[in-house]
Design a protein around this motif. Sequence first.
Motif, PDB file in Angstrom:
ATOM      1  N   THR A 163      -5.895  -5.210 -14.106  1.00 15.98           N
ATOM      2  CA  THR A 163      -6.664  -4.940 -12.889  1.00 15.98           C
ATOM      3  C   THR A 163      -6.127  -5.744 -11.711  1.00 15.98           C
ATOM      4  O   THR A 163      -5.895  -5.209 -10.615  1.00 15.98           O
ATOM      5  N   ILE A 164      -5.910  -7.029 -11.925  1.00 15.66           N
ATOM      6  CA  ILE A 164      -5.414  -7.907 -10.863  1.00 15.66           C
ATOM      7  C   ILE A 164      -4.007  -7.503 -10.442  1.00 15.66           C
ATOM      8  O   ILE A 164      -3.679  -7.464  -9.249  1.00 15.66           O
ATOM      9  N   SER A 165      -3.158  -7.172 -11.430  1.00 19.06           N
ATOM     10  CA  SER A 165      -1.781  -6.792 -11.126  1.00 19.06           C
ATOM     11  C   SER A 165      -1.717  -5.497 -10.318  1.00 19.06           C
ATOM     12  O   SER A 165      -0.945  -5.382  -9.360  1.00 19.06           O
ATOM     13  N   MET A 166      -2.534  -4.519 -10.694  1.00 18.52           N
ATOM     14  CA  MET A 166      -2.555  -3.255  -9.939  1.00 18.52           C
ATOM     15  C   MET A 166      -3.029  -3.468  -8.505  1.00 18.52           C
ATOM     16  O   MET A 166      -2.538  -2.835  -7.568  1.00 18.52           O
ATOM     17  N   LYS A 167      -3.994  -4.362  -8.356  1.00 15.53           N
ATOM     18  CA  LYS A 167      -4.505  -4.662  -7.017  1.00 15.53           C
ATOM     19  C   LYS A 167      -3.433  -5.340  -6.165  1.00 15.53           C
ATOM     20  O   LYS A 167      -3.188  -4.954  -5.016  1.00 15.53           O
ATOM     21  N   LYS A 168      -2.774  -6.346  -6.724  1.00 17.24           N
ATOM     22  CA  LYS A 168      -1.854  -7.162  -5.938  1.00 17.24           C
ATOM     23  C   LYS A 168      -0.490  -6.515  -5.716  1.00 17.24           C
ATOM     24  O   LYS A 168       0.123  -6.712  -4.669  1.00 17.24           O
ATOM     25  N   PHE A 169       0.005  -5.771  -6.710  1.00 21.91           N
ATOM     26  CA  PHE A 169       1.359  -5.227  -6.601  1.00 21.91           C
ATOM     27  C   PHE A 169       1.403  -3.741  -6.264  1.00 21.91           C
ATOM     28  O   PHE A 169       2.395  -3.269  -5.698  1.00 21.91           O
ATOM     29  N   HIS A 171      -1.451  -2.374  -4.753  1.00 23.93           N
ATOM     30  CA  HIS A 171      -2.380  -2.332  -3.623  1.00 23.93           C
ATOM     31  C   HIS A 171      -3.430  -1.236  -3.746  1.00 23.93           C
ATOM     32  O   HIS A 171      -3.832  -0.625  -2.757  1.00 23.93           O
ATOM     33  N   LEU A 172      -3.852  -0.996  -4.977  1.00 24.54           N
ATOM     34  CA  LEU A 172      -5.022  -0.159  -5.214  1.00 24.54           C
ATOM     35  C   LEU A 172      -6.247  -1.043  -5.040  1.00 24.54           C
ATOM     36  O   LEU A 172      -6.166  -2.254  -5.252  1.00 24.54           O
TER      37      LEU A 172
END
Length: 254
Positions: A163-169, A171-172
Amino acid sequence: MDFLQDITINWIIIFIITGFIAGYIDSIAGGGGMIQVPVLLFSGIPPVIVLATNKTASFAGTLMATIKYASKKKINWKVVSIAIIPCLIASYIGSELVMFLPDEIIQWAILIAIPIAMLMLFKKSTKIKEEKTELSKKNIVLATAPIGFYDGLLGPGTGTYLTISMKKFLHLDYLISTASTKPLNFATNVGSFFAFFFAGKILWAIAIPMALANILGSYIGSHYAIKGGEGFIKKVLVFVLVAMLLANIVKILL
């Protein structure tokens, strides 16, 4: 199975409550196994049976969360379709590698991974970068495959880290990120579930009530994630990471 004699109705009630809480937390931020596994172990059930029973409950809960998020059109299927095979391959490589690592190194690796995730969680992404970042195959694989490797190598908190990786890399937003991790988690759980099933390691008398409770928790948790949005999900992510950090510190000290 002599240990079954020690499993009273009180334990069954505890397992059901645990399954519900784990399903609720896992559907929002991942980390359900962190709740279920220690409780099952504490009851005196052998570790292999614990892993099999936990995977069965998680398998059911993740499926419910996937269905719930999909019905609300919150899953980014482009990300899922591109990430799923690299994640599975990376997870397999991680599982092969972990057999050669001492338990002490594994414990410290998990402990180090948690504060790194917390730093990523609180580091803000710039709007300029978000506008320029495209959901290319390369970006998707780079954002997800390393977490798939972690899932096979270490495991705890995989959904949280995805979840964190998708958000940060990628930008979802956190809701789309959370929703999109569920089919990936479900896919990685499928192999483990059937491996345990054919090996006869699942304790069905406990797995079934826990799975039903997990499904209910996942349904309610995903509902509140959709309703609460990014702010709510981020708070649960912080809670899960702090709980994981404390649990691993205690484990190492003991």
